[in-house]
Design a protein around this motif. Structure first.
Motif, PDB file in Angstrom:
ATOM      1  N   ALA A  28     -74.533  28.452 103.859  1.00 46.70           N
ATOM      2  CA  ALA A  28     -73.578  29.513 102.515  1.00 46.70           C
ATOM      3  C   ALA A  28     -74.395  29.623 102.108  1.00 46.70           C
ATOM      4  O   ALA A  28     -74.467  30.197 101.045  1.00 46.70           O
ATOM      5  N   THR A  29     -76.345  29.230 101.500  1.00 46.82           N
ATOM      6  CA  THR A  29     -76.791  29.636 100.650  1.00 46.82           C
ATOM      7  C   THR A  29     -77.310  31.087 100.610  1.00 46.82           C
ATOM      8  O   THR A  29     -77.430  31.839 100.160  1.00 46.82           O
ATOM      9  N   LYS A  30     -77.623  30.952 102.167  1.00 42.21           N
ATOM     10  CA  LYS A  30     -78.104  32.390 102.054  1.00 42.21           C
ATOM     11  C   LYS A  30     -77.351  33.729 102.555  1.00 42.21           C
ATOM     12  O   LYS A  30     -77.505  35.024 101.403  1.00 42.21           O
ATOM     13  N   LEU A  31     -76.355  33.252 103.616  1.00 43.01           N
ATOM     14  CA  LEU A  31     -75.228  34.176 102.680  1.00 43.01           C
ATOM     15  C   LEU A  31     -74.068  34.569 101.531  1.00 43.01           C
ATOM     16  O   LEU A  31     -74.803  36.047 101.258  1.00 43.01           O
ATOM     17  N   ARG A  32     -74.717  33.824 100.419  1.00 42.19           N
ATOM     18  CA  ARG A  32     -74.048  33.199  98.913  1.00 42.19           C
ATOM     19  C   ARG A  32     -75.093  34.392  98.707  1.00 42.19           C
ATOM     20  O   ARG A  32     -74.820  35.457  97.524  1.00 42.19           O
ATOM     21  N   THR A  38     -80.590  34.700 111.508  1.00 36.94           N
ATOM     22  CA  THR A  38     -80.268  34.440 113.107  1.00 36.94           C
ATOM     23  C   THR A  38     -80.356  32.986 112.620  1.00 36.94           C
ATOM     24  O   THR A  38     -80.851  32.407 112.070  1.00 36.94           O
ATOM     25  N   VAL A  39     -79.357  32.215 113.920  1.00 41.97           N
ATOM     26  CA  VAL A  39     -78.977  30.726 114.224  1.00 41.97           C
ATOM     27  C   VAL A  39     -79.350  30.158 115.505  1.00 41.97           C
ATOM     28  O   VAL A  39     -78.793  30.996 116.211  1.00 41.97           O
ATOM     29  N   SER A  40     -80.555  29.568 115.633  1.00 39.18           N
ATOM     30  CA  SER A  40     -80.839  29.714 117.142  1.00 39.18           C
ATOM     31  C   SER A  40     -80.543  27.385 117.505  1.00 39.18           C
ATOM     32  O   SER A  40     -80.869  27.159 116.927  1.00 39.18           O
ATOM     33  N   TRP A  41     -80.892  27.848 118.560  1.00 39.13           N
ATOM     34  CA  TRP A  41     -80.674  26.009 119.392  1.00 39.13           C
ATOM     35  C   TRP A  41     -80.838  26.345 120.650  1.00 39.13           C
ATOM     36  O   TRP A  41     -80.557  27.600 121.657  1.00 39.13           O
ATOM     37  N   THR A  42     -81.346  25.060 121.265  1.00 34.34           N
ATOM     38  CA  THR A  42     -81.186  24.643 122.132  1.00 34.34           C
ATOM     39  C   THR A  42     -79.943  24.130 123.168  1.00 34.34           C
ATOM     40  O   THR A  42     -79.417  23.392 122.431  1.00 34.34           O
ATOM     41  N   HIS A  43     -80.059  24.592 124.622  1.00 32.67           N
ATOM     42  CA  HIS A  43     -78.905  23.731 125.139  1.00 32.67           C
ATOM     43  C   HIS A  43     -78.207  22.342 125.216  1.00 32.67           C
ATOM     44  O   HIS A  43     -80.361  22.454 125.617  1.00 32.67           O
ATOM     45  N   PRO A  44     -77.855  21.945 125.323  1.00 32.50           N
ATOM     46  CA  PRO A  44     -77.679  20.626 125.507  1.00 32.50           C
ATOM     47  C   PRO A  44     -77.835  20.017 127.351  1.00 32.50           C
ATOM     48  O   PRO A  44     -77.281  20.962 127.487  1.00 32.50           O
ATOM     49  N   ASP A  45     -78.646  18.764 127.624  1.00 29.64           N
ATOM     50  CA  ASP A  45     -78.435  18.401 129.050  1.00 29.64           C
ATOM     51  C   ASP A  45     -77.539  18.991 129.692  1.00 29.64           C
ATOM     52  O   ASP A  45     -77.046  18.649 130.827  1.00 29.64           O
ATOM     53  N   ASP A  46     -76.385  18.295 129.284  1.00 29.08           N
ATOM     54  CA  ASP A  46     -74.913  18.541 130.136  1.00 29.08           C
ATOM     55  C   ASP A  46     -74.172  20.543 130.253  1.00 29.08           C
ATOM     56  O   ASP A  46     -73.430  20.712 130.320  1.00 29.08           O
ATOM     57  N   GLN A  47     -74.961  21.216 129.217  1.00 34.54           N
ATOM     58  CA  GLN A  47     -74.906  22.352 129.164  1.00 34.54           C
ATOM     59  C   GLN A  47     -76.431  23.559 130.354  1.00 34.54           C
ATOM     60  O   GLN A  47     -77.500  22.457 131.008  1.00 34.54           O
ATOM     61  N   PRO A  48     -75.988  24.559 131.299  1.00 34.62           N
ATOM     62  CA  PRO A  48     -77.057  25.154 131.861  1.00 34.62           C
ATOM     63  C   PRO A  48     -78.230  25.718 130.789  1.00 34.62           C
ATOM     64  O   PRO A  48     -78.018  25.805 129.662  1.00 34.62           O
ATOM     65  N   ARG A  49     -79.299  25.467 131.435  1.00 35.39           N
ATOM     66  CA  ARG A  49     -80.740  25.678 130.560  1.00 35.39           C
ATOM     67  C   ARG A  49     -80.265  27.026 130.171  1.00 35.39           C
ATOM     68  O   ARG A  49     -80.652  27.583 130.502  1.00 35.39           O
ATOM     69  N   GLY A  50     -81.216  26.638 128.987  1.00 36.00           N
ATOM     70  CA  GLY A  50     -81.684  27.333 127.941  1.00 36.00           C
ATOM     71  C   GLY A  50     -81.001  27.705 126.245  1.00 36.00           C
ATOM     72  O   GLY A  50     -81.073  25.719 125.016  1.00 36.00           O
ATOM     73  N   ARG A  51     -80.741  28.604 125.497  1.00 38.68           N
ATOM     74  CA  ARG A  51     -81.110  28.698 124.240  1.00 38.68           C
ATOM     75  C   ARG A  51     -79.659  30.130 123.605  1.00 38.68           C
ATOM     76  O   ARG A  51     -79.489  30.794 124.826  1.00 38.68           O
ATOM     77  N   SER A  52     -79.472  30.046 122.341  1.00 43.08           N
ATOM     78  CA  SER A  52     -78.423  30.952 122.380  1.00 43.08           C
ATOM     79  C   SER A  52     -78.849  31.167 120.802  1.00 43.08           C
ATOM     80  O   SER A  52     -79.079  30.344 120.029  1.00 43.08           O
ATOM     81  N   THR A  53     -77.902  31.889 120.368  1.00 41.22           N
ATOM     82  CA  THR A  53     -78.794  32.921 118.746  1.00 41.22           C
ATOM     83  C   THR A  53     -77.495  33.448 118.653  1.00 41.22           C
ATOM     84  O   THR A  53     -77.048  34.556 119.219  1.00 41.22           O
ATOM     85  N   ILE A  54     -77.340  33.187 117.486  1.00 40.16           N
ATOM     86  CA  ILE A  54     -76.293  34.468 116.414  1.00 40.16           C
ATOM     87  C   ILE A  54     -76.682  34.850 115.957  1.00 40.16           C
ATOM     88  O   ILE A  54     -77.580  34.298 114.750  1.00 40.16           O
ATOM     89  N   TRP A  55     -76.293  35.753 115.084  1.00 39.77           N
ATOM     90  CA  TRP A  55     -76.346  36.494 113.716  1.00 39.77           C
ATOM     91  C   TRP A  55     -75.692  36.770 113.029  1.00 39.77           C
ATOM     92  O   TRP A  55     -74.206  36.469 113.197  1.00 39.77           O
ATOM     93  N   LEU A  56     -75.740  35.962 111.349  1.00 40.66           N
ATOM     94  CA  LEU A  56     -74.818  35.831 110.523  1.00 40.66           C
ATOM     95  C   LEU A  56     -74.909  36.935 109.717  1.00 40.66           C
ATOM     96  O   LEU A  56     -75.975  37.110 109.718  1.00 40.66           O
ATOM     97  N   HIS A  57     -73.882  36.878 109.374  1.00 44.77           N
ATOM     98  CA  HIS A  57     -73.852  38.454 107.862  1.00 44.77           C
ATOM     99  C   HIS A  57     -72.906  38.082 107.111  1.00 44.77           C
ATOM    100  O   HIS A  57     -71.444  37.791 107.202  1.00 44.77           O
ATOM    101  N   PRO A  58     -72.972  37.946 105.454  1.00 47.51           N
ATOM    102  CA  PRO A  58     -71.506  37.459 104.262  1.00 47.51           C
ATOM    103  C   PRO A  58     -70.844  38.237 105.210  1.00 47.51           C
ATOM    104  O   PRO A  58     -69.963  37.872 104.667  1.00 47.51           O
ATOM    105  N   SER A  59     -70.604  39.514 105.777  1.00 46.14           N
ATOM    106  CA  SER A  59     -68.895  40.440 106.171  1.00 46.14           C
ATOM    107  C   SER A  59     -68.661  39.489 107.121  1.00 46.14           C
ATOM    108  O   SER A  59     -67.166  40.515 107.553  1.00 46.14           O
TER     109      SER A  59
END
Length: 121
Positions: A28-32, A38-59
């Motif tokens: 919220a601070t960044k978007l304001r 981007t926001v990135s995370w590693t997948h939990p153990d019960d998911q396929p291995r890997g990581r995900s990233t999403i691009w956040l934009h105020p619009s």
């Protein structure tokens, strides 16, 4: 387990409520400020291995949904850790909270669950 609904995606992002509460403050601070990141995370153990990233934009529409009706107490240190990563070229990396005991920081090694669910089926 909280949920982020981002843009028109039919795929909600599930994150443990406490982690999501901290992440929400930083996002919220960044978007304001009109900042994209981007926001990135590693997948939990019960998911396929890997990581995900999403691009956040105020619009782009963003909604946070929490399972717990009460807000958790927030850790300034955890928010600062997330904010510092948000200000880096790599964007926010969802990291575990550091919990202090007797003045000694002890890393919280429990995973911050993030689950992607495809609701299109």
């Amino acid at each position: 387990m909280g949920t982020i609904y981002y843009g028109g995606s039919a795929t909600p992002i599930h994150i443990e409520d406490r982690a999501l509460a901290h992440l929400k403050v930083v996002i919220a601070t960044k978007l304001r400020r009109g900042e994209s990141f981007t926001v990135s995370w590693t997948h939990p153990d019960d998911q396929p291995r890997g990581r995900s990233t999403i691009w956040l934009h105020p619009s782009i529409p963003l909604r946070f949904v929490f399972d717990e009706p009460e807000s958790p107490s927030l850790s300034r240190e955890w928010i600062e850790d997330l904010a510092n990563s948000a200000n880096s070229s790599g964007g926010i990396s969802l990291v575990a909270e550091n919990v202090e005991t007797d003045g000694e920081p002890v890393p919280d090694i429990s995973p911050q669950a993030v689950e992607l669910v495809d609701d299109r089926d």
